[in-house]
Design a protein around this motif. Structure first.
Motif, PDB file in Angstrom:
ATOM      1  N   GLU A 206       0.830  -1.212   0.000  1.00 35.10           N
ATOM      2  CA  GLU A 206       0.000   0.000   0.000  1.00 35.10           C
ATOM      3  C   GLU A 206       0.866   1.266   0.000  1.00 35.10           C
ATOM      4  O   GLU A 206       1.908   1.315   0.636  1.00 35.10           O
ATOM      5  N   TYR A 207       0.425   2.273  -0.744  1.00 35.40           N
ATOM      6  CA  TYR A 207       1.059   3.591  -0.688  1.00 35.40           C
ATOM      7  C   TYR A 207      -0.051   4.636  -0.787  1.00 35.40           C
ATOM      8  O   TYR A 207      -1.216   4.301  -1.059  1.00 35.40           O
ATOM      9  N   GLU A 208       0.323   5.890  -0.568  1.00 35.83           N
ATOM     10  CA  GLU A 208      -0.693   6.935  -0.618  1.00 35.83           C
ATOM     11  C   GLU A 208      -0.380   7.902  -1.752  1.00 35.83           C
ATOM     12  O   GLU A 208       0.774   8.282  -1.946  1.00 35.83           O
ATOM     13  N   LEU A 209      -1.382   8.254  -2.539  1.00 43.69           N
ATOM     14  CA  LEU A 209      -1.187   9.250  -3.604  1.00 43.69           C
ATOM     15  C   LEU A 209      -2.407  10.154  -3.642  1.00 43.69           C
ATOM     16  O   LEU A 209      -3.539   9.662  -3.727  1.00 43.69           O
ATOM     17  N   LYS A 210      -2.167  11.444  -3.571  1.00 38.44           N
ATOM     18  CA  LYS A 210      -3.243  12.442  -3.616  1.00 38.44           C
ATOM     19  C   LYS A 210      -4.382  12.097  -2.654  1.00 38.44           C
ATOM     20  O   LYS A 210      -5.560  12.103  -3.026  1.00 38.44           O
ATOM     21  N   GLY A 211      -4.004  11.699  -1.452  1.00 35.04           N
ATOM     22  CA  GLY A 211      -4.992  11.460  -0.397  1.00 35.04           C
ATOM     23  C   GLY A 211      -5.662  10.094  -0.457  1.00 35.04           C
ATOM     24  O   GLY A 211      -6.485   9.779   0.404  1.00 35.04           O
ATOM     25  N   ARG A 212      -5.343   9.270  -1.469  1.00 36.40           N
ATOM     26  CA  ARG A 212      -5.957   7.941  -1.543  1.00 36.40           C
ATOM     27  C   ARG A 212      -4.938   6.874  -1.184  1.00 36.40           C
ATOM     28  O   ARG A 212      -3.783   6.928  -1.601  1.00 36.40           O
ATOM     29  N   LYS A 213      -5.390   5.893  -0.402  1.00 32.87           N
ATOM     30  CA  LYS A 213      -4.528   4.747  -0.114  1.00 32.87           C
ATOM     31  C   LYS A 213      -4.707   3.750  -1.264  1.00 32.87           C
ATOM     32  O   LYS A 213      -5.847   3.422  -1.633  1.00 32.87           O
ATOM     33  N   ILE A 214      -3.592   3.293  -1.819  1.00 32.54           N
ATOM     34  CA  ILE A 214      -3.660   2.488  -3.049  1.00 32.54           C
ATOM     35  C   ILE A 214      -2.845   1.205  -2.919  1.00 32.54           C
ATOM     36  O   ILE A 214      -1.707   1.220  -2.454  1.00 32.54           O
ATOM     37  N   GLN A 215      -3.475   0.103  -3.324  1.00 35.94           N
ATOM     38  CA  GLN A 215      -2.745  -1.156  -3.542  1.00 35.94           C
ATOM     39  C   GLN A 215      -3.044  -1.528  -4.989  1.00 35.94           C
ATOM     40  O   GLN A 215      -4.200  -1.791  -5.340  1.00 35.94           O
ATOM     41  N   ASP A 216      -2.035  -1.515  -5.824  1.00 32.38           N
ATOM     42  CA  ASP A 216      -2.277  -1.599  -7.267  1.00 32.38           C
ATOM     43  C   ASP A 216      -2.845  -2.937  -7.740  1.00 32.38           C
ATOM     44  O   ASP A 216      -3.652  -2.978  -8.654  1.00 32.38           O
ATOM     45  N   PHE A 217      -2.363  -4.032  -7.133  1.00 36.29           N
ATOM     46  CA  PHE A 217      -2.711  -5.344  -7.691  1.00 36.29           C
ATOM     47  C   PHE A 217      -3.236  -6.301  -6.628  1.00 36.29           C
ATOM     48  O   PHE A 217      -2.876  -6.201  -5.454  1.00 36.29           O
ATOM     49  N   ILE A 218      -4.044  -7.246  -7.109  1.00 38.89           N
ATOM     50  CA  ILE A 218      -4.490  -8.358  -6.270  1.00 38.89           C
ATOM     51  C   ILE A 218      -3.914  -9.644  -6.871  1.00 38.89           C
ATOM     52  O   ILE A 218      -3.823  -9.761  -8.095  1.00 38.89           O
ATOM     53  N   ILE A 219      -3.515 -10.564  -6.013  1.00 39.24           N
ATOM     54  CA  ILE A 219      -3.055 -11.880  -6.488  1.00 39.24           C
ATOM     55  C   ILE A 219      -3.821 -12.950  -5.714  1.00 39.24           C
ATOM     56  O   ILE A 219      -3.727 -13.028  -4.485  1.00 39.24           O
TER      57      ILE A 219
END
Ligand code: SAM
Length: 225
Positions: A206-219
């Motif tokens: 997880e990382y944060e960009l422009k106020g959103r917490k993001i996890q790019d992919f699911i496996i």
């Protein structure tokens, strides 16, 4: 004008870009390699291998790697890296109940629903009874994130529960693709119908960009019923 990809047959047009996707490599491939652990001597199949970046990393790690891709050009690029005798030319050539591990990366989110079902059944068929499949793609939970580190998404009118298509532009490579959004629950049902059990769902860091917490992919981690 940037390249646009809306059909599975068009992916060969960005094979060079796929080979140079360092951000995706750092996020997706490193997470998957961690999940696979020690691959020394393991019989693995990369289904939808693209130009073979991950397949060759697994070979360097000592895996007995085989690969398949629907695109002839991708099969050639992958064969140049891992040996052409290791690349199956058709899905029927892949031996059944043969693999300790099958990986399928960023393929299901670009093919139609019938193809998702077909690929899931094919993976079940080629897995050994105790084998594991790792099937991953863009995290459906972030379908409404306008910008991630990896891409820019055109926002749609649809909600999470609805299967729908949307355009995204990859920051790395600068090309546009059509992505198929389906909720995680939809995939779980398709996998179950294909004879697989969902053991776990993993997400990239997880990382944060422009106020959103993001996890790019699911496996998804799966085994045979
Ligand atoms: C986004 S690329 C991912 C490539 C690679 N797995 C990776 O992680 O870099 C999608 C790949 O899926 C392949 N593909 C699309 N439909 C397929 C299918 N039905 N069976 C096998 N491969 C397919 C494309 O040719 C392309 O190489």
């Amino acid at each position: 004008m940037s390249t646009s990809i809306s059909e599975q047959s068009e992916w060969a047009r960005v094979s060079k870009e796929l080979e140079a996707e360092n951000l995706k490599l750092a996020s997706y491939d490193s997470t998957l390699l961690d999940l696979l652990g020690n691959v020394m001597g393991k019989r693995l199949l990369d289904y939808g291998c693209g130009p073979g970046v991950l397949a060759s990393a697994l070979q360097r790690g000592g895996a007995d790697i085989r690969a398949y891709d629907i695109s002839e050009e991708m099969r050639k690029l992958c064969g140049d890296k891992i040996g052409h005798e290791r690349v199956y030319v058709g899905v029927d050539a892949i031996p059944q109940e043969n693999f300790e591990g099958v990986i399928c990366n960023l393929v299901l989110c670009i093919v139609n629903e019938e193809e998702v079902r077909k690929i899931s059944r094919n993976i079940t068929d080629v897995l050994q009874q105790e084998g594991r499949a790792f099937i991953g793609f863009c995290n459906p939970l972030i379908f409404n994130v306008a910008e991630s580190r990896l891409d820019l998404r055109k926002q749609s009118e649809h909600n999470y529960e609805e299967n729908h298509r949307y355009w995204k532009t990859k920051k790395e490579g600068g090309y546009r693709i059509v992505e198929e959004h389906r909720p995680i629950r939809w995939y779980e049902q398709v996998f179950t119908e294909a004879g697989l059990i969902v053991l776990d769902k993993h997400f990239t860091l997880e990382y944060e960009l422009k106020g959103r917490k993001i996890q790019d992919f699911i496996i998804f981690e799966l085994k045979k019923k």
